[in-house]
Design an enzyme around this catalytic site. Sequence first.
Site, mmCIF file in Angstrom:
data_model
loop_
_atom_site.group_PDB
_atom_site.id
_atom_site.type_symbol
_atom_site.label_atom_id
_atom_site.label_comp_id
_atom_site.label_asym_id
_atom_site.label_seq_id
_atom_site.Cartn_x
_atom_site.Cartn_y
_atom_site.Cartn_z
ATOM 1 N N ASP A 169 -17.601 -33.650 14.545
ATOM 2 C CA ASP A 169 -18.008 -33.280 13.186
ATOM 3 C C ASP A 169 -18.154 -34.543 12.333
ATOM 4 O O ASP A 169 -17.171 -35.235 12.068
ATOM 5 C CB ASP A 169 -16.962 -32.342 12.580
ATOM 6 C CG ASP A 169 -17.395 -31.728 11.252
ATOM 7 O OD1 ASP A 169 -18.377 -32.211 10.654
ATOM 8 O OD2 ASP A 169 -16.739 -30.764 10.815
ATOM 9 N N HIS A 215 -20.391 -30.140 13.096
ATOM 10 C CA HIS A 215 -19.818 -29.277 12.056
ATOM 11 C C HIS A 215 -20.040 -27.802 12.378
ATOM 12 O O HIS A 215 -19.196 -26.957 12.062
ATOM 13 C CB HIS A 215 -20.454 -29.628 10.709
ATOM 14 C CG HIS A 215 -19.816 -28.950 9.543
ATOM 15 N ND1 HIS A 215 -18.539 -29.252 9.108
ATOM 16 C CD2 HIS A 215 -20.269 -27.964 8.713
ATOM 17 C CE1 HIS A 215 -18.237 -28.504 8.061
ATOM 18 N NE2 HIS A 215 -19.259 -27.707 7.806
ATOM 19 N N ASP A 216 -21.155 -27.480 13.007
ATOM 20 C CA ASP A 216 -21.462 -26.090 13.341
ATOM 21 C C ASP A 216 -20.586 -25.536 14.461
ATOM 22 O O ASP A 216 -20.757 -24.372 14.852
ATOM 23 C CB ASP A 216 -22.932 -25.950 13.746
ATOM 24 C CG ASP A 216 -23.831 -25.631 12.564
ATOM 25 O OD1 ASP A 216 -23.312 -25.491 11.440
ATOM 26 O OD2 ASP A 216 -25.062 -25.536 12.759
ATOM 27 N N SER A 273 -15.676 -24.331 6.668
ATOM 28 C CA SER A 273 -16.579 -25.165 5.885
ATOM 29 C C SER A 273 -16.299 -24.964 4.390
ATOM 30 O O SER A 273 -15.171 -25.159 3.945
ATOM 31 C CB SER A 273 -18.031 -24.838 6.273
ATOM 32 O OG SER A 273 -18.934 -25.775 5.750
ATOM 33 N N ARG A 307 -32.853 -28.525 3.348
ATOM 34 C CA ARG A 307 -32.114 -27.785 4.370
ATOM 35 C C ARG A 307 -32.360 -28.371 5.756
ATOM 36 O O ARG A 307 -31.440 -28.450 6.581
ATOM 37 C CB ARG A 307 -32.522 -26.310 4.345
ATOM 38 C CG ARG A 307 -31.796 -25.442 5.361
ATOM 39 C CD ARG A 307 -30.295 -25.401 5.100
ATOM 40 N NE ARG A 307 -29.637 -24.392 5.934
ATOM 41 C CZ ARG A 307 -28.350 -24.093 5.860
ATOM 42 N NH1 ARG A 307 -27.583 -24.710 4.987
ATOM 43 N NH2 ARG A 307 -27.828 -23.166 6.641
#
Length: 287
Positions: free
Chosen positions: A232, A261-262, A102, A159
């Site tokens: 992603d 993405h994680d 990332s 967040r």
Amino acid sequence: MIQTTNHIDAYCTSGPSPTIRLIGPQNAPVVLVLGGISATSDLKWWSPVVGQNGAINPQRFRILSCSWHVQPHVTTHQQAKHILTFLDQNNISTLHAAVGCSYGGMVALALGELAPHRVSHIIPIAAAHRSHTLATAWRWIQRQLAQSLPHDEGLSLARALAMTTYRSDQDLDDRFSQRPQELFSWLNHHGHEFTKRFSVREFCAVSTAIDEHRVHPANITTPTTVIGFDSDVLVPPWLLDELVEQLPCGEKIELNSVYGHDAFLKETQQLNGVLATLLYTRQGVAA
């Protein structure tokens, strides 16, 4: 904390410099491991990969890691310069590999552009040479939330919104389609926890740094293996294709995952297999 013999800890905590930690056998090849914006230098966030049972074994490698300290106007290239300064101060001429996930992958690419002769292999994971425009739009909305609402309420919501972009729609639907209240609790939890570690100022600084990240792939002459995930949405496969097409010596490995993405945090079994091949087999390190 990973314990090894012959390790040193070095800290650079003033100003925007990252906290840097170096552990492992004195004469072992040095592998730089960089994580996302909330990663810590103890590497607990990636313990299935960095450890005696992982591909990045601290008994086989010296491992260099960072905790980020981000202030306004600090770029990925400046973070890379801090790492290069650390290498100079510790008489490390060449990295065996730079593995970055990332945000850390962006810094690894910046390092490769600044000093391709200082690293033998660059391995960015879920990271590209520039920000995806849609991701930039999402982060702008997050910054507006963080700056517009009082106390930490805006940062927590920012967040929470970011969490929805880190995972795939399939993952969220599989987990929460029948339990919306659990979804709201999950988002609230991650938003609240984030406010314990970041201020609005720090968050906006790193968010902007990601948006402004740019490297020129043609300048990265180091062999580069780009690892991405099919689900992603922040760093989609087509953006990695764009990167690899411009690299003088690049390849892409695309892994299947439901985690978006994680996946760099979740798909540790797949990543261990890939990284073991890249770090050991291809580069002649005894396993």
